[in-house]
Design a protein around this motif. Structure first.
Motif, mmCIF file in Angstrom:
data_model
loop_
_atom_site.group_PDB
_atom_site.id
_atom_site.type_symbol
_atom_site.label_atom_id
_atom_site.label_comp_id
_atom_site.label_asym_id
_atom_site.label_seq_id
_atom_site.Cartn_x
_atom_site.Cartn_y
_atom_site.Cartn_z
ATOM 1 N N ASP A 292 0.836 -1.210 0.000
ATOM 2 C CA ASP A 292 0.000 0.000 0.000
ATOM 3 C C ASP A 292 0.869 1.258 0.000
ATOM 4 O OD1 ASP A 292 -2.319 -1.503 -0.050
ATOM 5 O OD2 ASP A 292 -2.761 -1.249 2.095
ATOM 6 N N LEU A 293 1.930 1.265 0.817
ATOM 7 C CA LEU A 293 2.851 2.406 0.832
ATOM 8 C C LEU A 293 3.516 2.604 -0.525
ATOM 9 C CD1 LEU A 293 4.739 2.129 4.244
ATOM 10 C CD2 LEU A 293 3.164 3.931 3.542
ATOM 11 N N ILE A 294 3.934 1.516 -1.118
ATOM 12 C CA ILE A 294 4.579 1.569 -2.434
ATOM 13 C C ILE A 294 3.620 2.174 -3.458
ATOM 14 C CG2 ILE A 294 5.374 0.103 -4.349
ATOM 15 C CD1 ILE A 294 6.656 -1.703 -2.125
ATOM 16 N N ASP A 295 2.389 1.697 -3.467
ATOM 17 C CA ASP A 295 1.384 2.212 -4.407
ATOM 18 C C ASP A 295 1.038 3.674 -4.115
ATOM 19 O OD1 ASP A 295 1.299 -0.227 -5.687
ATOM 20 O OD2 ASP A 295 -0.518 -0.906 -4.646
ATOM 21 N N LYS A 296 0.839 3.995 -2.852
ATOM 22 C CA LYS A 296 0.427 5.341 -2.449
ATOM 23 C C LYS A 296 1.463 6.398 -2.840
ATOM 24 C CE LYS A 296 -0.720 8.108 1.621
ATOM 25 N NZ LYS A 296 -0.861 8.095 3.079
ATOM 26 N N HIS A 297 2.729 6.061 -2.685
ATOM 27 C CA HIS A 297 3.792 7.030 -2.929
ATOM 28 C C HIS A 297 4.486 6.855 -4.280
ATOM 29 C CE1 HIS A 297 3.445 8.735 1.057
ATOM 30 N NE2 HIS A 297 3.366 7.501 1.535
ATOM 31 N N GLY A 298 3.982 5.936 -5.083
ATOM 32 C CA GLY A 298 4.542 5.744 -6.419
ATOM 33 C C GLY A 298 5.981 5.267 -6.420
ATOM 34 N N LEU A 299 6.322 4.450 -5.444
ATOM 35 C CA LEU A 299 7.690 3.941 -5.345
ATOM 36 C C LEU A 299 7.889 2.753 -6.277
ATOM 37 C CD1 LEU A 299 8.012 4.016 -1.469
ATOM 38 C CD2 LEU A 299 8.796 5.735 -3.090
#
Length: 133
Positions: free
Chosen positions: A108-115
């Protein structure tokens, strides 16, 4: 880096230096390293070159940083396990439910921040404004 890997890295540096028609002293000067250190590196006597040395040589020889680090035996992004595998290996003592929650949270963090979990593109981390250590 094992001894034979150190030898191969030294041969790679020597090959690039000669290809660019540079003396040992000139390459050392361009990279900002001691020419004796470069000689030891080229002879395979350095088992693990310092990251700053690898970066300096990559810049001086105009070689992509990721390629130079890979040749020096450092882990590069595509050698790393995916997030799920890493979590299960590193935190395998945790219950499956906890590991699944961690995995979901990280994704979710990866998706949310476009990492990009696969790391930077070739030379993407070599920008002038990119922070270095």
């Amino acid at each position: 880096m094992k001894h034979d890997a150190g030898q191969r890295f030294g041969e790679y540096i020597t090959h690039l230096r000669r290809e660019k028609n540079l003396s040992t002293r000139r390459l050392a000067s361009l990279a900002g390293i001691d020419d004796g250190a470069l000689t030891r590196l080229e002879c395979g006597k350095v088992r693990t070159p310092r990251p700053t040395t690898v970066k300096a040589l990559a810049t001086a020889l105009d070689v992509p940083l990721a390629d130079m680090f890979a040749r020096a035996g450092y882990v590069i992004p595509y050698d790393l396990p995916d997030v799920s595998t890493y979590l299960r290996v590193r935190y395998g003592h945790l219950p499956d439910e906890a590991l699944s929650s961690l995995d979901t949270y990280l994704r979710d963090l990866i998706d949310k921040h476009g990492l990009d979990p696969d790391g930077p593109l070739s030379r993407e981390d070599e920008r002038e404004d990119f922070p270095t250590q």
